[in-house]
Motif scaffolding. Structure first.
Motif, PDB file in Angstrom:
ATOM      1  N   VAL A  35       0.957  -1.205   0.064  1.00 34.56           N
ATOM      2  CA  VAL A  35      -0.027   0.060   0.069  1.00 34.56           C
ATOM      3  C   VAL A  35       1.042   1.315   0.101  1.00 34.56           C
ATOM      4  O   VAL A  35       2.034   1.285   0.414  1.00 34.56           O
ATOM      5  CB  VAL A  35      -1.131   0.069   1.092  1.00 34.56           C
ATOM      6  CG1 VAL A  35      -0.278   0.203   2.459  1.00 34.56           C
ATOM      7  CG2 VAL A  35      -2.084   0.871   1.073  1.00 34.56           C
ATOM      8  N   GLY A  36       0.284   2.288  -0.468  1.00 35.46           N
ATOM      9  CA  GLY A  36       1.371   3.497  -0.820  1.00 35.46           C
ATOM     10  C   GLY A  36       0.518   4.435   0.176  1.00 35.46           C
ATOM     11  O   GLY A  36      -0.703   4.549   0.530  1.00 35.46           O
ATOM     12  N   THR A  37       1.251   5.426   0.664  1.00 34.73           N
ATOM     13  CA  THR A  37       0.723   6.489   1.595  1.00 34.73           C
ATOM     14  C   THR A  37       1.342   7.960   0.959  1.00 34.73           C
ATOM     15  O   THR A  37       2.090   7.939   0.094  1.00 34.73           O
ATOM     16  CB  THR A  37       1.521   6.359   3.164  1.00 34.73           C
ATOM     17  OG1 THR A  37       2.779   6.827   3.021  1.00 34.73           O
ATOM     18  CG2 THR A  37       1.235   5.104   3.645  1.00 34.73           C
ATOM     19  N   GLY A  38       0.682   9.073   1.301  1.00 31.99           N
ATOM     20  CA  GLY A  38       1.055  10.248   1.057  1.00 31.99           C
ATOM     21  C   GLY A  38      -0.480  11.120   1.216  1.00 31.99           C
ATOM     22  O   GLY A  38      -1.432  10.573   1.502  1.00 31.99           O
ATOM     23  N   THR A  39      -0.229  12.525   0.692  1.00 30.93           N
ATOM     24  CA  THR A  39      -1.518  13.239   0.674  1.00 30.93           C
ATOM     25  C   THR A  39      -2.116  13.365  -0.605  1.00 30.93           C
ATOM     26  O   THR A  39      -2.433  14.486  -1.309  1.00 30.93           O
ATOM     27  CB  THR A  39      -1.067  14.650   1.079  1.00 30.93           C
ATOM     28  OG1 THR A  39      -0.121  15.106   0.235  1.00 30.93           O
ATOM     29  CG2 THR A  39      -0.929  14.546   2.353  1.00 30.93           C
ATOM     30  N   SER A  59       1.733  13.190   8.818  1.00 29.43           N
ATOM     31  CA  SER A  59       2.928  13.852   8.098  1.00 29.43           C
ATOM     32  C   SER A  59       2.275  13.643   6.669  1.00 29.43           C
ATOM     33  O   SER A  59       1.255  13.154   6.469  1.00 29.43           O
ATOM     34  CB  SER A  59       4.243  13.009   8.130  1.00 29.43           C
ATOM     35  OG  SER A  59       4.141  11.821   7.642  1.00 29.43           O
ATOM     36  N   ARG A  60       3.081  14.173   5.668  1.00 27.82           N
ATOM     37  CA  ARG A  60       2.934  14.407   4.384  1.00 27.82           C
ATOM     38  C   ARG A  60       3.715  13.443   3.374  1.00 27.82           C
ATOM     39  O   ARG A  60       3.736  13.456   2.239  1.00 27.82           O
ATOM     40  CB  ARG A  60       3.013  15.800   3.850  1.00 27.82           C
ATOM     41  CG  ARG A  60       1.986  16.638   4.662  1.00 27.82           C
ATOM     42  CD  ARG A  60       2.143  18.259   4.418  1.00 27.82           C
ATOM     43  NE  ARG A  60       1.917  18.215   3.063  1.00 27.82           N
ATOM     44  CZ  ARG A  60       0.856  18.568   2.324  1.00 27.82           C
ATOM     45  NH1 ARG A  60      -0.378  18.756   3.124  1.00 27.82           N
ATOM     46  NH2 ARG A  60       0.447  19.081   1.126  1.00 27.82           N
ATOM     47  N   GLY A  61       4.344  12.586   3.984  1.00 34.55           N
ATOM     48  CA  GLY A  61       5.321  11.781   3.492  1.00 34.55           C
ATOM     49  C   GLY A  61       4.842  10.858   2.352  1.00 34.55           C
ATOM     50  O   GLY A  61       3.656  10.241   2.589  1.00 34.55           O
ATOM     51  N   ASN A  62       5.357  10.483   1.204  1.00 31.84           N
ATOM     52  CA  ASN A  62       5.009   9.600   0.043  1.00 31.84           C
ATOM     53  C   ASN A  62       5.979   8.304   0.472  1.00 31.84           C
ATOM     54  O   ASN A  62       7.130   8.373   0.382  1.00 31.84           O
ATOM     55  CB  ASN A  62       5.076  10.125  -1.198  1.00 31.84           C
ATOM     56  CG  ASN A  62       3.985  11.024  -1.457  1.00 31.84           C
ATOM     57  OD1 ASN A  62       2.896  10.802  -1.575  1.00 31.84           O
ATOM     58  ND2 ASN A  62       4.466  12.500  -1.778  1.00 31.84           N
TER      59      ASN A  62
END
Length: 265
Positions: free
Chosen positions: A233-237, A254-257
């Motif tokens: 799965v990927g994370t980020g805004t 946080s806003r990290g990808n």
């Protein structure tokens, strides 16, 4: 097909309870309404709301024709309406999941509403204008909020594809994002506060959870290599995570990808 009249709002009167159909089912629109159609003919079979919505007043069971709520249809500039959900849904692009093991669909849903004002101009700089969000695309000003009567922005709802009955409901403060179901009886999904979870697909119990730091905005997938199962799965805004975050300002991920991959036992 045996839609439960106590839980399903609109049912085709020609549908015989217990008959077998090959269907197309899910939540195709931001209103959060589940639709089930005969996949060969397109015949309307049943539909029912999930989250708070006031856009659809009724659906004709015999034809599937939708009656809109006239009170939320703009007719002039300067008109204000209170609409549920907002244009980000209810249900938006975030993926739901289906498990043939349980014949159940699992949907990430949000309890969102907005006061929206039809407007022609964006040049004014009054104090009222500065407190509103404004959209040139839709020519409206808007103030988003949680649906009346709830403090939970996010839900995961398990809905029987046979009966339309909600078999379990998970509610939480943070808005929920995309899901994936596995043959091992799990449903994986995250939220805009960075939490990624595994639910029991029959009960909704949270079996495992981890904090990934930033919004879980990607679509989780399951795959196998040499007999070992993995979840990625990927994370980020990305997507709608920033909008939903505004509904719960005390949550500040946080806003990290990042791309995360987990191996199952």
């Amino acid at each position: 097909m045996a839609p439960d009249p106590s839980e399903v709002s609109w049912i085709n009167p020609r549908l015989r309870p217990g008959e077998v159909r090959r269907v197309l089912t899910g939540i195709p629109g931001k209103t959060g309404v589940v639709y089930t159609l005969d996949r060969e003919t397109g015949e309307f079979l049943w539909a029912t709301p999930t989250v708070t919505q006031n856009v659809i007043s009724s659906i004709d069971g015999a034809t599937g024709a939708v009656t809109e709520n006239a009170e939320v249809v703009f007719s002039a500039a300067g008109q204000e309406v209170f609409a549920c959900p907002t244009w980000n849904g209810g249900k938006d692009w975030e993926a739901g999941a289906y498990s043939p093991r349980t014949n159940t669909m699992y949907m990430p849903l949000r309890n969102t509403c907005a006061r929206m004002l039809a407007t022609r101009t964006f040049a004014d700089d009054t104090p009222a204008a500065r407190t509103e969000s404004r959209s040139r695309t839709y020519a409206i000003a808007y103030r988003h909020q949680l649906a009346p009567g709830t403090e939970f922005a996010g839900t995961v709802r398990a809905i029987s594809a046979e009966t339309g009955r909600t078999t379990w409901l998970h509610e939480q403060r943070a808005a929920t994002m995309s899901l994936v179901a596995t043959a091992g009886g799990l449903v994986f999904g995250g939220d805009i506060n960075g939490r990624f979870r595994a639910f029991d697909d029959e009960t909704g119990e949270v079996l495992w959870e981890i904090n990934l730091g930033s919004p879980v905005s990607g679509f989780p997938i399951s795959y196998a290599v040499d007999g070992r199962q993995y979840i990625a799965v990927g994370t980020g805004t990305g997507g709608t995570s920033a909008h939903f975050g505004a509904l719960t300002p005390e949550l500040r991920p946080s806003r990290g990808n990042t791309l995360f991959v987990f191996a199952l036992p």
